[in-house]
Design an enzyme around this catalytic site. Structure first.
Site, PDB file in Angstrom:
ATOM      1  N   ASP A  11      -4.303   6.410  -1.721  1.00  0.00           N
ATOM      2  CA  ASP A  11      -3.760   6.236  -3.071  1.00  0.00           C
ATOM      3  C   ASP A  11      -4.597   5.203  -3.809  1.00  0.00           C
ATOM      4  OD1 ASP A  11      -2.843   3.648  -2.265  1.00  0.00           O
ATOM      5  OD2 ASP A  11      -1.100   4.618  -1.346  1.00  0.00           O
ATOM      6  N   LYS A  17      -2.142  11.870  -7.614  1.00  0.00           N
ATOM      7  CA  LYS A  17      -1.255  12.983  -7.987  1.00  0.00           C
ATOM      8  C   LYS A  17      -1.583  13.378  -9.405  1.00  0.00           C
ATOM      9  CE  LYS A  17       2.794  11.832  -5.354  1.00  0.00           C
ATOM     10  NZ  LYS A  17       4.054  11.159  -5.349  1.00  0.00           N
ATOM     11  N   SER A  65       2.679   3.801   9.205  1.00  0.00           N
ATOM     12  CA  SER A  65       4.045   3.568   9.695  1.00  0.00           C
ATOM     13  C   SER A  65       4.576   4.877  10.273  1.00  0.00           C
ATOM     14  CB  SER A  65       4.887   3.032   8.537  1.00  0.00           C
ATOM     15  OG  SER A  65       6.202   2.852   8.950  1.00  0.00           O
ATOM     16  N   GLY A  69       3.280   7.747   9.505  1.00  0.00           N
ATOM     17  CA  GLY A  69       2.120   8.648   9.573  1.00  0.00           C
ATOM     18  C   GLY A  69       2.141   9.714   8.486  1.00  0.00           C
ATOM     19  N   GLY A  70       3.222   9.757   7.721  1.00  0.00           N
ATOM     20  CA  GLY A  70       3.383  10.786   6.680  1.00  0.00           C
ATOM     21  C   GLY A  70       2.232  10.803   5.682  1.00  0.00           C
TER      22      GLY A  70
HETATM   23  C1  R5P Z   1       1.909   1.617   1.606  1.00  0.00           C
HETATM   24  O1  R5P Z   1       1.873   1.015   0.555  1.00  0.00           O
HETATM   25  C2  R5P Z   1       0.994   1.319   2.734  1.00  0.00           C
HETATM   26  O2  R5P Z   1      -0.240   0.868   2.286  1.00  0.00           O
HETATM   27  C3  R5P Z   1       0.819   2.542   3.613  1.00  0.00           C
HETATM   28  O3  R5P Z   1       0.183   3.568   2.840  1.00  0.00           O
HETATM   29  C4  R5P Z   1       2.153   3.029   4.111  1.00  0.00           C
HETATM   30  O4  R5P Z   1       2.847   1.981   4.730  1.00  0.00           O
HETATM   31  C5  R5P Z   1       1.978   4.187   5.083  1.00  0.00           C
HETATM   32  O5  R5P Z   1       3.251   4.604   5.484  1.00  0.00           O
HETATM   33  P1  R5P Z   1       3.480   5.933   6.280  1.00  0.00           P
HETATM   34  O6  R5P Z   1       2.588   5.934   7.476  1.00  0.00           O
HETATM   35  O7  R5P Z   1       4.957   5.868   6.646  1.00  0.00           O
HETATM   36  O8  R5P Z   1       3.201   7.100   5.375  1.00  0.00           O
END
Ligand code: R5P
Length: 279
Positions: free
Chosen positions: A160, A183, A213, A215-216
């Site tokens: 992002d 997006k 976290s 992994g999504g």
């Molecule tokens: C969000 O701001 C963080 O930089 C990571 O992109 C986020 O923590 C990743 O989370 P997940 O692995 O649950 O998609």
């Protein structure tokens, strides 16, 4: 001289092998669960290493107890190296009545420590909450070195816009192009997510971020890259926080997943120890 807290034990062997001098410390728990800390060495300056992965609160409290013990023994200058800083994602009030948790933890550590070193702080600006000298250490060099050969003439992507600085830093080390996913609304009902202004077809791609976290985020990014015709997909992340099943989910979606050892995990293949010794 280093003092290793329970969140730094996984780094201790390498630290010693590379010449780090470690002060012995006794760490255990009282029968009721309270922590017991006893520093066995002497000196004037010490660097305490402890990453605050789960159970986070225990490790934060232990850092305070170690700080208190060192001051009690007459240590004059204390540095804390907290590779993964717990509560760093709670960096603003989103609902009235909430704390800025990262500020609370930094202020508490400021009671004992003169300097604080954190690897890839989630929101780099929040280092300002530490009352002493706070340094946000970039993992760009070690992540770049790990993927240099595998990635070849590939590209570096952030999942992002918020993580673009991380992609830029790694790309600069490698002399490669970089971009981020965004997006884009194509119609009132359709949203398209894709890398901005860069063609990934036939190219190797390294996606970098600070945390995985669930992994999504990475799985979604990898699926899009496959559809767009990317060649090999690598993921290089600083902190493998990894919720249940996340390592497997991300590993299945990409060609290789590697995180640093700010947190010990089965895929912590990139060591921060040489960087700690350079601080
Ligand atoms: C969000 O701001 C963080 O930089 C990571 O992109 C986020 O923590 C990743 O989370 P997940 O692995 O649950 O998609």
């Amino acid at each position: 001289m280093f003092v290793i807290g329970s969140g730094g034990k996984h780094l201790e062997d390498e630290l010693r092998e590379l010449g780090g001098e470690v002060i012995e410390i006794e760490l255990r728990k009282f029968p009721d669960g309270e922590k017991y800390v006893r520093v066995l060495g002497f000196g004037r300056e010490a660097t305490v290493i402890s990453s605050t992965f789960a159970p986070q609160d225990e490790k934060i409290l232990e850092l305070l107890l170690i700080g208190d013990a060192l001051r009690e023994k007459g240590f004059e200058k204390l540095r804390a190296v907290v590779p993964y800083f717990a509560y760093s994602r709670q960096d603003r009030v989103t609902k009235e009545g909430e704390p800025i948790s990262v500020r609370a933890v930094m202020r508490a550590l400021g009671l004992y420590y003169d300097e604080l070193y954190i690897f890839d702080l989630h929101n780099p600006e929040t280092i300002k909450y530490f009352p002493g000298k706070g340094i946000n250490v970039s993992p760009a060099r070690i992540i770049a070195d790990y993927f240099r050969e595998k990635l070849g003439e590939g590209i570096v992507l952030a999942p992002d816009r918020g993580a673009l600085g991380r992609a830029r830093a790694v790309a600069m080390e490698l002399g490669l192009e970089y971009s981020h996913f965004e997006k884009r609304r194509i119609s009132p009902t359709e949203v398209e997510i894709r890398p901005v202004d860069i063609d990934v077809r036939g190219k190797n791609v390294l996606i970098v971020d600070d945390i995985i976290s669930t992994g999504g985020t990475m799985v979604k990014a990898a699926r899009i890259l496959r559809k767009l015709g990317a060649e090999k997909i690598f993921v290089g992340v600083t902190h493998g926080v990894f919720a249940e099943g996340a390592v497997e989910r991300v590993s299945k979606a990409v060609d290789e997943l590697a995180v640093t050892n700010t947190i010990p995990t089965p895929v912590s293949k990139i060591s921060i120890v040489p960087e700690i010794l350079r601080l």
